[in-house]
Scaffold this motif. Sequence first.
Motif, short mmCIF file in Angstrom:
data_model
loop_
_atom_site.label_atom_id
_atom_site.label_comp_id
_atom_site.label_asym_id
_atom_site.label_seq_id
_atom_site.Cartn_x
_atom_site.Cartn_y
_atom_site.Cartn_z
N SER A 170 31.02 2.26 -4.78
CA SER A 170 30.03 3.34 -4.63
C SER A 170 30.12 4.27 -5.83
CB SER A 170 30.26 4.11 -3.32
OG SER A 170 31.53 4.73 -3.31
N VAL A 171 28.97 4.49 -6.45
CA VAL A 171 28.89 5.27 -7.69
C VAL A 171 27.89 6.42 -7.50
CG1 VAL A 171 28.35 5.19 -10.16
CG2 VAL A 171 29.33 3.17 -9.03
N PHE A 172 28.22 7.57 -8.06
CA PHE A 172 27.27 8.68 -8.08
C PHE A 172 26.98 9.03 -9.53
CE2 PHE A 172 25.77 13.07 -7.96
CZ PHE A 172 24.86 13.00 -6.92
N ILE A 173 25.68 9.13 -9.85
CA ILE A 173 25.24 9.46 -11.22
C ILE A 173 24.73 10.90 -11.25
CG2 ILE A 173 23.68 8.88 -13.11
CD1 ILE A 173 25.67 6.64 -12.54
N THR A 174 25.30 11.69 -12.13
CA THR A 174 24.86 13.07 -12.32
C THR A 174 24.50 13.26 -13.80
OG1 THR A 174 25.38 15.39 -11.88
CG2 THR A 174 27.17 13.99 -12.76
N ALA A 175 23.98 14.42 -14.14
CA ALA A 175 23.69 14.77 -15.53
C ALA A 175 23.46 16.27 -15.59
CB ALA A 175 22.45 14.03 -16.04
N PRO A 176 23.71 16.89 -16.74
CA PRO A 176 23.46 18.34 -16.87
C PRO A 176 21.97 18.63 -16.65
CG PRO A 176 24.73 17.51 -18.74
CD PRO A 176 24.25 16.31 -17.97
N LEU A 177 21.69 19.83 -16.21
CA LEU A 177 20.31 20.24 -15.93
C LEU A 177 19.40 20.03 -17.14
CD1 LEU A 177 18.28 21.51 -13.96
CD2 LEU A 177 19.02 23.76 -14.78
N THR A 178 19.88 20.37 -18.34
CA THR A 178 19.03 20.23 -19.53
C THR A 178 18.57 18.79 -19.73
OG1 THR A 178 21.05 20.04 -20.87
CG2 THR A 178 19.98 22.20 -20.79
N LYS A 179 19.46 17.84 -19.51
CA LYS A 179 19.12 16.41 -19.67
C LYS A 179 18.14 15.97 -18.60
CE LYS A 179 21.79 14.92 -23.10
NZ LYS A 179 21.31 14.19 -24.27
N ARG A 180 18.34 16.47 -17.39
CA ARG A 180 17.46 16.09 -16.28
C ARG A 180 16.07 16.69 -16.46
NH1 ARG A 180 20.25 18.42 -11.61
NH2 ARG A 180 18.73 17.30 -10.34
N VAL A 181 16.01 17.90 -16.98
CA VAL A 181 14.72 18.54 -17.27
C VAL A 181 13.97 17.72 -18.32
CG1 VAL A 181 13.64 20.54 -18.39
CG2 VAL A 181 15.35 20.88 -16.58
N GLN A 182 14.69 17.31 -19.35
CA GLN A 182 14.10 16.50 -20.42
C GLN A 182 13.57 15.17 -19.86
OE1 GLN A 182 16.85 15.63 -23.61
NE2 GLN A 182 15.37 14.42 -24.74
N ASN A 183 14.37 14.52 -19.04
CA ASN A 183 13.95 13.25 -18.44
C ASN A 183 12.74 13.44 -17.53
OD1 ASN A 183 13.92 10.58 -17.55
ND2 ASN A 183 15.61 10.85 -16.11
N ALA A 184 12.75 14.51 -16.74
CA ALA A 184 11.65 14.78 -15.81
C ALA A 184 10.33 15.00 -16.54
CB ALA A 184 11.99 15.99 -14.95
N THR A 185 10.38 15.77 -17.63
CA THR A 185 9.14 16.09 -18.35
C THR A 185 8.66 14.92 -19.21
OG1 THR A 185 10.45 17.17 -20.07
CG2 THR A 185 9.52 18.58 -18.35
N GLU A 186 9.61 14.21 -19.85
CA GLU A 186 9.23 13.13 -20.77
C GLU A 186 8.92 11.81 -20.07
OE1 GLU A 186 12.26 12.78 -23.75
OE2 GLU A 186 11.90 14.80 -24.55
N ASN A 187 9.63 11.52 -19.00
CA ASN A 187 9.50 10.19 -18.38
C ASN A 187 8.90 10.18 -16.98
OD1 ASN A 187 10.79 8.97 -20.66
ND2 ASN A 187 12.75 9.69 -19.85
N HIS A 188 8.81 11.35 -16.34
CA HIS A 188 8.28 11.39 -14.98
C HIS A 188 7.03 12.24 -14.86
CE1 HIS A 188 11.70 9.26 -13.08
NE2 HIS A 188 12.38 9.80 -14.07
N GLY A 189 6.54 12.75 -15.98
CA GLY A 189 5.28 13.48 -15.99
C GLY A 189 5.29 14.79 -15.22
N ILE A 190 6.46 15.40 -15.06
CA ILE A 190 6.53 16.67 -14.35
C ILE A 190 6.32 17.81 -15.35
CG2 ILE A 190 8.00 18.18 -12.94
CD1 ILE A 190 9.46 15.61 -11.98
#
Length: 197
Positions: free
Chosen positions: A117-137
């Motif tokens: 069992s694995v849990f994947i996390t990331a700093p908020l700045t990276k997640r914001v970047q991923n959300a805006t660039e790859n998820h169209g948020i």
Amino acid sequence: MAKIKVVTIGRRFCAGGSDIGKLVAEKLGVKCYDRELVEQAAEKVGVSMTEVAKYEESMMNWLKTPINFFGQSELTLAEKIFAAEAEIILDICSKESCVIVGRCADYILKNKVKTLSVFITAPLTKRVQNATENHGIEYEDVEDKLKKYDTKRAKFYSANTNKVWGSIDSYDMCLDSGKLGYKTCADIIAKTVEMSE
């Protein structure tokens, strides 16, 4: 001890858990199950994907009742969907090695097959970047959305497993995809499986 058969991946929203799951599956030569589990559950319960999306991560605690209770009329739609997902996960994992993203799969498979069992996390700045660039948020909405989805996942996981979502004590391995990158996370997970006995 049996070799690890299944990798389960919990993840913060937009931390790359789904992408890492696919990479791990490719490295191990197995299938990765994610949204298709929801589609199969919808078909099993006989509801539309719209209804599933609405109820999939609502609060309930079906694990107070054994898994074979599926089909009882007093269950809510959310409970029926989740029970269907659980049955599908158990059926898949009885037949093949695989990677499963989300769905409390680590808990469903506890004492059934050997899992990592694995849990994947990331700093908020990276997640914001991923959300805006790859998820169209939209940028102005992104932090609220990240918080909303993380809260939903945390409540859903805690309600159904009696464990703390995202806590290192709840998983075999916790990885920061923001620091390590998706490929390195996938390499670590795949190598751990390959080295298991």
